[in-house]
Design a protein around this motif. Structure first.
Motif: not given
Length: 578
Positions: A163-173
């Motif tokens: 819920f309402g979380s920021p993005l955590i990874g890049d394109k590779s993920l």
């Protein structure tokens, strides 16, 4: 012929998700004040674990310290780099060149021993929900990845709801997860269009952050789903209605309850919009944007609206076609079989010319040599893509895929790599193995060695016996590169301009080549094709024999001194190597 119309099922998927009880169960545990549910404390975070009575459902809710959510850093850091300083058993991340948000992954690293214990405690649960709010949702996503890496491929996968979380990874993920739809479908991210946190790292439109999984975007009492990461980015970039608006995370409780009560989607097509479109996808996109309050109600904003709709249409079309054309090794392998059959026929035709297919392809004297170029390119393109896609998959899925295709990949490598070698040396190349060998050949070979070590897989892959020596492929796909290097060494020995040191080095290499060839012959691991009169190997042997003279003796020269040894006894599998 009428082309079938495209459409997006985002509205229907959102209705299905919100009508289930999963969101309520997840949120209720996140904000539960029930004294019977103990809160476990880690470094900078806490979590609750709840097992529903009478049914095998386990829910874990992560919550980060409030201060950590406010000091989120935007920096991405390689997980491989972090692993150098931490004893993390998280091979999926560290082997895929993946970068993660430094705040989330640092918090994860600080609690990795606790997570290992928690994983052991819950991994046997047949139904597992992992959830979290804001930064706690980021931890929930990482913990889910940790579980997915450990869970057997046949077992039910956990569901991660944030819920309402920021993005955590890049394109590779994102790419790594998208290669396995089962893993990617485990993630459901609930995002209010009024919540600025999920778009914190993309407000400059140049961020390296890329979403993954399914996003349930909410506005007031409406919602829609997006699976396409590019569409999600576009919505996140444009959906915050008031940049200065203060958003309280407790609003997600109202959103969850409102969406659950509203299980039958209201008609939202009457808000001064003409939805009589002939294009199904166009109508679907308009409905989704209208649900999120992104279709303007004022005439002067109409041009901006058209631009957004067109962009979303293009992104969804691209996504739909990518899903249709997604690399499918099983489907394409049948097409590759025809190319392999053509190569087998070419091999037989070349043998009749006393050349062998390696030298026939190298010389390119006949029309059939030119015809096989297409098969060569087609096979190489397929297997390069197969290896690349396999490497992007989660580790267990990658291992499963490569085991299934190991025989085909090994046969391809042994049949086709000699064609690459022939063209390389035809153009004057040297030292193919270290300077020019394609990484996909190396990877296929490494997988074969690994499988042979762990599962007693036969290194030959062809189950060579003395009865079928004539039909085998040379097991070392770089054999002809070694032959070409031996020819170069012979030339160096004959060259009067070569120095004493150069000639000494060439002599050493030739002795090593002798031992190498004899070792393969002893194992019946080399094709009798090498003994055809027009082959590069026989060219080397004739030159080498002349250089060494009649007094020189070795195991290989004794074998090669009599054509009966290799043309009859070796082919028949009856030569007695000592």
């Amino acid at each position: 012929m009428v082309q079938s119309q495209l459409f997006s099922n985002g509205i229907e998927l959102a209705s299905f998700v919100t009508s289930s009880n999963l969101l309520r169960k997840s949120w209720n545990l996140i904000k539960s004040r029930n004294v019977d549910i103990a809160s476990n404390v880690g470094v900078g975070l806490s979590w609750k674990l709840y097992k529903e009575p009478n049914i095998d459902v386990t829910i874990i809710a992560f919550e980060a310290n409030p201060s950590d959510s406010f000091i989120l850093q935007s920096e991405l850091v390689s997980f491989a780099k972090l692993k150098e300083n931490n004893s993390l058993n998280f091979e999926f991340l560290s082997t895929k060149n993946i970068s993660l948000n430094i705040t989330a992954v640092s918090l994860f690293c600080e609690n990795h021993q606790i997570f290992d214990q928690l994983k052991t405690e819950v991994i046997s649960s047949s139904k597992l929900i992992i959830t979290g709010l804001a930064l706690g949702g980021s931890i929930a996503s990482l913990f889910t990845l940790l579980l997915l890496e450990s869970i057997d491929s046949k077992k039910k996968k956990p569901i991660c709801i944030t819920f309402g979380s920021p993005l955590i990874g890049d394109k590779s993920l994102q790419q790594a997860l998208s290669q396995n739809c089962t893993w990617n479908s485990c993630f459901l991210h609930i995002v209010s269009c009024n919540d600025p946190l999920p778009r914190r790292f993309i407000k400059d439109h140049t961020s390296s952050y890329v979403p993954f999984g399914t996003f349930l975007m909410c506005y007031d009492s409406y919602s829609t789903c997006f699976e396409n990461h590019e569409s999600v980015l576009t919505i996140l970039e444009t959906s915050i209605h008031d940049q200065n608006q203060v958003f309280d995370s407790i609003e997600y409780e109202n959103i969850v309850e409102s969406l659950y009560r509203k299980t039958i989607c209201k008609d939202i097509t009457n808000q001064n919009q003409d939805m009589s479109y002939s294009d199904s996808l166009h109508a679907c996109i308009n409905l989704q944007l209208l649900a999120l309050g992104l279709t303007p109600h004022m005439q002067q904003q109409q041009d901006m609206d058209i631009t957004l709709v067109k962009k979303m249409e293009d992104l969804e079309k691209k996504f739909i076609f990518q899903k249709k054309d997604k690399f499918d090794p099983s489907r394409k392998l049948n097409l590759m079989k025809k190319d392999m059959v053509d190569l087998e026929l070419y091999k037989k035709v070349s043998k009749v010319r006393n050349l062998g297919y390696y030298d026939s392809y190298k010389k390119m004297d006949f029309e059939c040599d030119q015809d096989i170029v297409k098969n060569h390119k087609s096979l190489t393109f397929y297997w390069k893509e197969m290896v690349e896609k396999s490497l992007m998959k989660p580790q267990k899925e990658e291992a499963s895929l490569r085991t299934r295709w190991l025989y085909g990949g090994t046969t391809y490598r042994r049949m086709v790599e000699p064609l690459d070698i022939s063209q390389y040396y035809l153009k004057g190349g040297k030292d193919y193995v270290t300077k020019a060998r394609s990484s996909h050949y190396k990877q296929l070979e490494d997988w074969l060695v690994e499988e042979a070590t762990t599962n007693s897989y036969t290194n030959g892959s062809q189950n060579v016996t003395r009865d079928d020596v004539e039909s085998i492929l040379t097991l070392d796909s770089c054999f002809w590169a070694h032959v070409e290097e031996a020819l170069i060494s012979c030339k160096q020995l004959r060259d009067e301009k070569s120095s004493v040191i150069e000639k000494k080095d060439a002599t050493r290499k030739l002795i090593e080549f002798e031992n190498y060839v004899y070792g393969l012959l002893m194992e019946y691991a080399v094709s009798p094709e090498i003994f055809l009169s027009g082959s590069s190997y026989m060219q080397w042997w004739n030159e080498y024999k002349e250089i060494k003279g009649t007094l020189y003796s070795s195991k290989l020269t004794c074998f090669m001194s009599n054509a009966y040894n290799y043309n009859v006894q070796y082919v028949g599998g009856s030569y007695n190597f000592k």
